[in-house]
Write a protein that holds these residues in place. Structure first.
Motif, PDB file in Angstrom:
ATOM      1  N   ASP A  90      20.655   5.314 -22.983  1.00  0.00           N
ATOM      2  CA  ASP A  90      19.405   5.775 -23.601  1.00  0.00           C
ATOM      3  C   ASP A  90      18.218   4.838 -23.420  1.00  0.00           C
ATOM      4  OD1 ASP A  90      20.466   8.183 -24.945  1.00  0.00           O
ATOM      5  OD2 ASP A  90      21.616   6.745 -26.132  1.00  0.00           O
ATOM      6  N   VAL A 142      12.778   8.984 -33.577  1.00  0.00           N
ATOM      7  CA  VAL A 142      13.889   9.047 -32.622  1.00  0.00           C
ATOM      8  C   VAL A 142      15.162   9.545 -33.307  1.00  0.00           C
ATOM      9  CG1 VAL A 142      15.447   7.615 -31.244  1.00  0.00           C
ATOM     10  CG2 VAL A 142      12.973   7.303 -31.051  1.00  0.00           C
ATOM     11  N   LYS A 146      17.110  13.306 -32.780  1.00  0.00           N
ATOM     12  CA  LYS A 146      18.489  13.428 -32.296  1.00  0.00           C
ATOM     13  C   LYS A 146      19.415  14.084 -33.312  1.00  0.00           C
ATOM     14  CE  LYS A 146      22.453  10.977 -30.402  1.00  0.00           C
ATOM     15  NZ  LYS A 146      23.017   9.709 -29.888  1.00  0.00           N
ATOM     16  N   LEU A 261      19.771   6.032 -32.996  1.00  0.00           N
ATOM     17  CA  LEU A 261      20.459   6.875 -32.017  1.00  0.00           C
ATOM     18  C   LEU A 261      21.977   6.918 -32.243  1.00  0.00           C
ATOM     19  CD1 LEU A 261      18.604   5.737 -28.772  1.00  0.00           C
ATOM     20  CD2 LEU A 261      18.409   7.979 -29.863  1.00  0.00           C
TER      21      LEU A 261
END
Length: 265
Positions: A90, A142, A146, A261
């Motif tokens: 990522d 972020v 996700k 993440l």
């Protein structure tokens, strides 16, 4: 070095303090008063943009000095921060943000060591908190993108492997720690280091001047000279701190992005 507000008078030495970090407005734009730290933010952005554009122009297989410096700084942030912390899957999409953030914090910190500027932009708390606020928006966005809002909040606030009886205690603590406190600690670390270092330099510089010009005598001259020597030594130490604080700020941003993440808390 800014010495406005520090009093070197015959009756005694006026120690520097927060007043040394207050600047009057330079000019006004649309009713907004523009101060020296605000100009430094714009100047830093302009200098960084110019450096990266010039370094990237005329790229060659055998890089020149400027291209080599640009590639070295980019590679340092890309590999040592982005890839190693966020992970190889990522990290690439966050490299532009991390590189820009590193250069921006570093140049604004180094302004403290540049003659005729000699003021660290992020020694003003409002500047540091604004940058930390941007980081807060980025890593939370972020995570929400996700996992979704509820999924992200669950990952950040509900520790895995904890029994239900402990959740009423731990969930508020995790929310407070992971969602609310992070930007404050991120800003405070940067602000406090820049503020303390600059204050120390002012103290030794103005203290040395006081000892020589007002105290006088052999003790005054020797002590004043020693204070100025220490000021020079601290200036070099501050340059190391300025780099380290830029690195730590970007490193923590990468860690927060990686945490947002991650699939487990």
């Amino acid at each position: 070095m800014n010495v406005a507000g520090s009093t070197i008078a015959a009756e005694g030495f006026g120690a520097p303090g927060p007043a040394n970090f207050q600047y009057p407005e330079l000019f006004s734009v649309g009713g907004v008063d523009v101060t020296k730290p605000m100009v430094q933010l714009v100047l830093a952005a302009a200098l960084i943009s110019a450096f990266l554009i010039i370094a990237a122009r005329g790229r060659s297989l055998v890089p020149g000095r400027l291209q080599f410096a640009g590639e070295g700084a980019y590679g340092f942030v890309r590999n040592s921060v982005g890839r190693d912390i966020i992970g190889s899957h990522d990290f690439q999409r966050f490299v532009p943000y991390l590189v820009a953030l590193f250069f921006f914090v570093l140049v604004n910190n180094l302004f403290a060591s540049i003659p005729f500027i000699q003021f660290p932009t992020f020694s003003r708390a409002s500047m540091a908190y604004a940058l930390a606020g941007l980081s807060w928006i980025v890593y939370n966005a972020v995570g929400i993108h996700k996992h979704g809002l509820l999924g992200y909040l669950k990952l950040q606030c509900v520790p895995s492997g904890v029994g239900p009886a402990m959740l009423p205690l731990l969930v508020p603590l995790e929310f407070f720690s992971n969602i609310l406190v992070r930007p404050a600690t991120l800003a405070l670390r940067l602000f406090a280091n820049m503020f303390a270092g600059h204050l120390l330099l002012i103290l030794f510089a103005t203290g040395g001047l006081y000892l020589i010009s007002d105290y006088g005598g052999a003790i005054g001259y020797v002590s004043g000279a020693a204070a100025w020597i220490l000021a020079i030594a601290i200036s070099f130490l501050e340059m190391l701190v300025q780099f380290l604080q830029a690195y730590v700020f970007v490193l923590l941003n990468a860690m927060y992005i990686q945490g947002a993440l991650a699939d487990e808390h």
